[in-house]
Scaffold this motif. Structure first.
Motif, PDB file in Angstrom:
ATOM      1  N   ASP A  29       0.819  -1.213   0.000  1.00  0.00           N
ATOM      2  CA  ASP A  29       0.000   0.000   0.000  1.00  0.00           C
ATOM      3  C   ASP A  29       0.851   1.261   0.000  1.00  0.00           C
ATOM      4  OD1 ASP A  29      -2.211  -1.607   0.023  1.00  0.00           O
ATOM      5  OD2 ASP A  29      -2.599  -1.402   2.168  1.00  0.00           O
ATOM      6  N   ALA A  30       1.987   1.212   0.696  1.00  0.00           N
ATOM      7  CA  ALA A  30       2.803   2.417   0.824  1.00  0.00           C
ATOM      8  C   ALA A  30       3.650   2.693  -0.409  1.00  0.00           C
ATOM      9  CB  ALA A  30       3.710   2.290   2.051  1.00  0.00           C
ATOM     10  N   TYR A  31       4.193   1.667  -1.037  1.00  0.00           N
ATOM     11  CA  TYR A  31       5.195   1.882  -2.078  1.00  0.00           C
ATOM     12  C   TYR A  31       4.784   1.410  -3.469  1.00  0.00           C
ATOM     13  CZ  TYR A  31       8.249   2.425   2.005  1.00  0.00           C
ATOM     14  OH  TYR A  31       8.806   2.826   3.185  1.00  0.00           O
ATOM     15  N   VAL A  32       3.897   0.445  -3.566  1.00  0.00           N
ATOM     16  CA  VAL A  32       3.729  -0.273  -4.836  1.00  0.00           C
ATOM     17  C   VAL A  32       2.367  -0.038  -5.474  1.00  0.00           C
ATOM     18  CG1 VAL A  32       3.960  -2.533  -5.938  1.00  0.00           C
ATOM     19  CG2 VAL A  32       5.250  -2.050  -3.866  1.00  0.00           C
ATOM     20  N   ARG A  33       1.330   0.112  -4.677  1.00  0.00           N
ATOM     21  CA  ARG A  33      -0.035   0.091  -5.216  1.00  0.00           C
ATOM     22  C   ARG A  33      -0.256   1.123  -6.311  1.00  0.00           C
ATOM     23  NH1 ARG A  33      -4.737   0.952  -0.984  1.00  0.00           N
ATOM     24  NH2 ARG A  33      -3.634   2.938  -0.775  1.00  0.00           N
ATOM     25  N   ALA A  34       0.173   2.352  -6.092  1.00  0.00           N
ATOM     26  CA  ALA A  34      -0.045   3.400  -7.094  1.00  0.00           C
ATOM     27  C   ALA A  34       0.649   3.062  -8.412  1.00  0.00           C
ATOM     28  CB  ALA A  34       0.453   4.741  -6.555  1.00  0.00           C
ATOM     29  N   HIS A  35       1.831   2.469  -8.341  1.00  0.00           N
ATOM     30  CA  HIS A  35       2.566   2.120  -9.562  1.00  0.00           C
ATOM     31  C   HIS A  35       1.908   0.952 -10.295  1.00  0.00           C
ATOM     32  CE1 HIS A  35       5.513   4.872  -8.060  1.00  0.00           C
ATOM     33  NE2 HIS A  35       5.856   4.100  -7.038  1.00  0.00           N
ATOM     34  N   VAL A  36       1.388  -0.016  -9.558  1.00  0.00           N
ATOM     35  CA  VAL A  36       0.700  -1.142 -10.199  1.00  0.00           C
ATOM     36  C   VAL A  36      -0.563  -0.665 -10.898  1.00  0.00           C
ATOM     37  CG1 VAL A  36      -0.513  -3.301  -9.769  1.00  0.00           C
ATOM     38  CG2 VAL A  36       1.660  -2.867  -8.645  1.00  0.00           C
ATOM     39  N   ILE A  37      -1.299   0.234 -10.256  1.00  0.00           N
ATOM     40  CA  ILE A  37      -2.506   0.772 -10.889  1.00  0.00           C
ATOM     41  C   ILE A  37      -2.148   1.524 -12.162  1.00  0.00           C
ATOM     42  CG2 ILE A  37      -4.374   2.445 -10.576  1.00  0.00           C
ATOM     43  CD1 ILE A  37      -4.387   1.686  -7.615  1.00  0.00           C
ATOM     44  N   LEU A  38      -1.099   2.325 -12.109  1.00  0.00           N
ATOM     45  CA  LEU A  38      -0.662   3.051 -13.311  1.00  0.00           C
ATOM     46  C   LEU A  38      -0.225   2.082 -14.402  1.00  0.00           C
ATOM     47  CD1 LEU A  38       0.035   5.675 -14.755  1.00  0.00           C
ATOM     48  CD2 LEU A  38       2.251   5.663 -13.600  1.00  0.00           C
ATOM     49  N   ALA A  39       0.486   1.020 -14.024  1.00  0.00           N
ATOM     50  CA  ALA A  39       0.929   0.041 -15.016  1.00  0.00           C
ATOM     51  C   ALA A  39      -0.264  -0.664 -15.662  1.00  0.00           C
ATOM     52  CB  ALA A  39       1.856  -0.978 -14.365  1.00  0.00           C
ATOM     53  N   LEU A  40      -1.270  -1.016 -14.876  1.00  0.00           N
ATOM     54  CA  LEU A  40      -2.458  -1.662 -15.442  1.00  0.00           C
ATOM     55  C   LEU A  40      -3.198  -0.718 -16.380  1.00  0.00           C
ATOM     56  CD1 LEU A  40      -3.826  -3.602 -12.341  1.00  0.00           C
ATOM     57  CD2 LEU A  40      -2.701  -4.555 -14.345  1.00  0.00           C
ATOM     58  N   ARG A  41      -3.234   0.560 -16.056  1.00  0.00           N
ATOM     59  CA  ARG A  41      -3.878   1.524 -16.955  1.00  0.00           C
ATOM     60  C   ARG A  41      -3.103   1.661 -18.258  1.00  0.00           C
ATOM     61  NH1 ARG A  41      -5.155   5.936 -12.146  1.00  0.00           N
ATOM     62  NH2 ARG A  41      -7.077   4.939 -11.407  1.00  0.00           N
ATOM     63  N   VAL A  42      -1.766   1.620 -18.163  1.00  0.00           N
ATOM     64  CA  VAL A  42      -0.955   1.669 -19.376  1.00  0.00           C
ATOM     65  C   VAL A  42      -1.207   0.435 -20.238  1.00  0.00           C
ATOM     66  CG1 VAL A  42       1.412   1.604 -20.247  1.00  0.00           C
ATOM     67  CG2 VAL A  42       0.832   3.126 -18.357  1.00  0.00           C
ATOM     68  N   LEU A  43      -1.267  -0.729 -19.612  1.00  0.00           N
ATOM     69  CA  LEU A  43      -1.515  -1.960 -20.363  1.00  0.00           C
ATOM     70  C   LEU A  43      -2.905  -1.954 -20.989  1.00  0.00           C
ATOM     71  CD1 LEU A  43       0.057  -4.586 -17.928  1.00  0.00           C
ATOM     72  CD2 LEU A  43       0.967  -3.841 -20.123  1.00  0.00           C
ATOM     73  N   LEU A  44      -3.890  -1.443 -20.271  1.00  0.00           N
ATOM     74  CA  LEU A  44      -5.251  -1.391 -20.822  1.00  0.00           C
ATOM     75  C   LEU A  44      -5.329  -0.461 -22.026  1.00  0.00           C
ATOM     76  CD1 LEU A  44      -7.319  -1.291 -17.509  1.00  0.00           C
ATOM     77  CD2 LEU A  44      -7.432  -3.082 -19.240  1.00  0.00           C
TER      78      LEU A  44
END
Length: 567
Positions: free
Chosen positions: A329-344
């Motif tokens: 939650d502190a370090y990774v979640r925002a980047h994973v969400i951004l990566a999924l949006r890029v992939l979509l």
């Protein structure tokens, strides 16, 4: 390097004034002419012997005449189709030349001699490899930093000798260690990273060397922040896209060590997301247990050292919070969400749905990002449905397998992606999200900048709702559609009140009315359909009709039916 080149040219120019050197040049030229007359490999051995004798006859000069023509023939004598005897004789001639020109001449003309020597390791026999390593150790390594301009080709030429069951692997590793200490640590690292990018055949050997040195430095508590550079990111991205599972495994090991999300000096920008996180998530498509475990280790901070995880739980939770959840939650979640949006936005929806399905196998990740990513998934489904001309309810029933029809326009792929996503996230969660989304559908901010106008936001939002309702299984509509319809009616009456105060009727009101009408038709279809065995419990007539039918009757009494909105 330029100074050395200039001195070498000056020396050769001074020698040309001497008569003996002119005779030396003439003898070399005549020996080189013998190569043109060679028709068999035995002729080449004879020509090499003749040239060797000429060089030994004029030992007083530290330069070699006609060096460009000479190196052209020597390189051809190291061709892979020639037998080891020719290779061995050619290496003897290289040694004779290097003994003559010394270190300063070799560093000046290294670009010439390397063209024949460096590619030899991959095609040489065991005996020839031994001789080649002798040449490297005796003549090239003593150059030290002067070897740097040719270090990339030198390292790339050594990597074939690090294959499994190689007789010279230990000797090559020792030679690499000497390069690390004598030529330069960062110079060798850059050469290895370039080898990963340029040659897919030797990525395993290069990555193994990098990982070994990295682990040694980490064990000795040495600083490894200088491993984070654009060349490292490009090399890891190339390795992640490799088809070799072992190559991907090594690249993920590097990610865990170099690009740990909680490093204080590491700013994980959008470039990192595009080059590292998106390819790492695509690795999940292989469903390989070793690869998936390494991706989860990187995302959840489960490295072998365990440094930083305890600190995260103390600083962020203050309670008995799971350490990995706090880290994510502190370090990774925002980047994973951004990566999924890029992939979509860059890949097809079916591929993205498979990635999300595997990623959500980890319940911790699923609970953290499911609500934040569902809109992006729904919006992607909506855009792809527009691209294929939309989907009708009859088509969805047909394409889902009740009858067979030709698969066109990507509709089958869209349905497969939707079914996989619904299976991953659960029908109840999606229905609950739809109700919350309807209440916020007039807010353009939920579209992440894709939609700015409020009326258009309502239109697109409700079209997304209608698409998801069509795609969701029929059995799940009976218990959730009435509640969703009541929520839509509330939005309708609220919109009517505001618009009548302004004296306006906008497209958004028309869209809301059309949505109510279509959803009401769906509810009537469910109430008239025979009960399904999979639907438990079955709703009674009163429970399905009282809130919805009464609201619709009130609409008709007030002459707000969908067909009258245009008036």
């Amino acid at each position: 390097y330029a100074f050395v080149m200039m001195n070498a040219a000056q020396d050769e120019e001074d020698c040309l004034k001497e008569t003996k050197y002119q005779n030396f040049q003439f003898a070399v030229e005549r020996a080189l002419n013998n190569f043109e007359l060679s028709s068999q490999w035995t002729d080449l051995v004879s020509s090499l012997s003749t040239l060797h004798k000429v060089l030994l006859a004029y030992t007083q000069y530290e330069v070699v005449p006609l060096k460009y023509q000479l190196n052209r023939w020597l390189s051809q004598c190291l061709h892979c189709s020639l037998p080891p005897g020719v290779h061995q004789k050619t290496l003897e001639l290289y040694c004779a030349i290097f003994d003559r020109i010394k270190g300063h001449g070799l560093s000046a003309d290294l670009h010439l001699y390397s063209s024949g020597l460096f590619p030899l390791m991959s095609v040489a026999s065991i005996k020839v490899r031994t001789s080649l390593l002798n040449v490297y150790e005796k003549y090239l390594l003593p150059l030290g930093h002067r070897l740097t301009p040719a270090l990339g080709g030198f390292v790339l030429g050594l990597l074939p000798g690090l294959e499994e069951n190689s007789d010279h692997s230990e000797r090559i590793l020792a030679l690499m260690e000497r390069v690390w200490n004598e030529v330069g640590r960062m110079e060798l690292l850059d050469a290895l990273l370039n080898s990963v990018i340029l040659s897919s055949s030797y990525r395993v050997a290069a990555l193994s060397l990098i990982l070994t040195k990295l682990q040694q430095e980490a064990k000795n508590n040495e600083e490894i922040s200088d491993y984070d550079k654009p060349l490292s990111r490009a090399a890891i991205a190339a390795a992640l896209s490799d088809k070799n599972t072992y190559t991907q495994r090594l690249s993920l090991d590097l990610l865990v060590v170099i690009y740990s999300f909680d490093k204080p000096m590491l700013v994980f920008s959008e470039e990192y997301v595009d080059m590292l996180l998106c390819p790492a998530l695509c690795v999940l498509l292989q469903r390989d247990q070793s690869l998936t475990r390494r991706v989860y280790c990187w995302l959840l901070g489960d490295n072998e050292n365990g440094n930083g995880l305890k600190e995260v739980s103390v600083n962020l939770s203050g309670s008995s919070c799971d350490t990995r959840k706090c880290y994510f939650d502190a370090y990774v979640r925002a980047h994973v969400i951004l990566a999924l949006r890029v992939l979509l936005s860059t890949k097809d929806i079916l591929t993205c749905s498979k990635i999300i399905h595997v990623l959500f196998d980890k319940l911790l990740i699923y609970d953290s990002i499911k609500e934040m990513i569902l809109f992006d998934v729904a919006f992607c489904l909506y855009k792809q449905s527009l691209a294929i001309g939309g989907l009708k309810s009859e088509e969805i029933v047909t394409l889902n397998g009740i009858t067979k029809r030709k698969q066109v326009n990507g509709k089958v792929e869209l349905l497969k992606a939707a079914n996989l996503l619904f299976q991953t996230m659960g029908h109840h969660f999606i229905w609950d999200w739809l109700e919350q989304f309807v209440k916020k559908s007039c807010d353009p901010s939920v579209f992440h900048g894709d939609v700015d106008d409020e009326d258009f936001a309502i239109t697109v939002g409700l079209e997304i709702v209608l698409l998801l309702v069509k795609l969701l299984p029929l059995e799940s509509r009976a218990s959730h559609l009435p509640s969703l319809l009541v929520t839509l009616l509330g939005l309708l009456f609220e919109s009517c009140g505001e618009l009548m105060q302004q004296g306006l009727l906008t497209d958004s009101l028309t869209t809301v009315m059309s949505s109510v009408h279509l959803l009401h038709k769906q509810s009537l279809h469910i109430s008239s359909a025979p009960p399904s065995k999979s639907v438990t419990p079955t709703l009674s007539r009163e429970s399905t009709s009282s809130p919805v039918d009464n609201s619709v009757r009130e609409m008709k009494r007030n002459e707000l039916a969908p067909e009258n909105v245009g008036r």
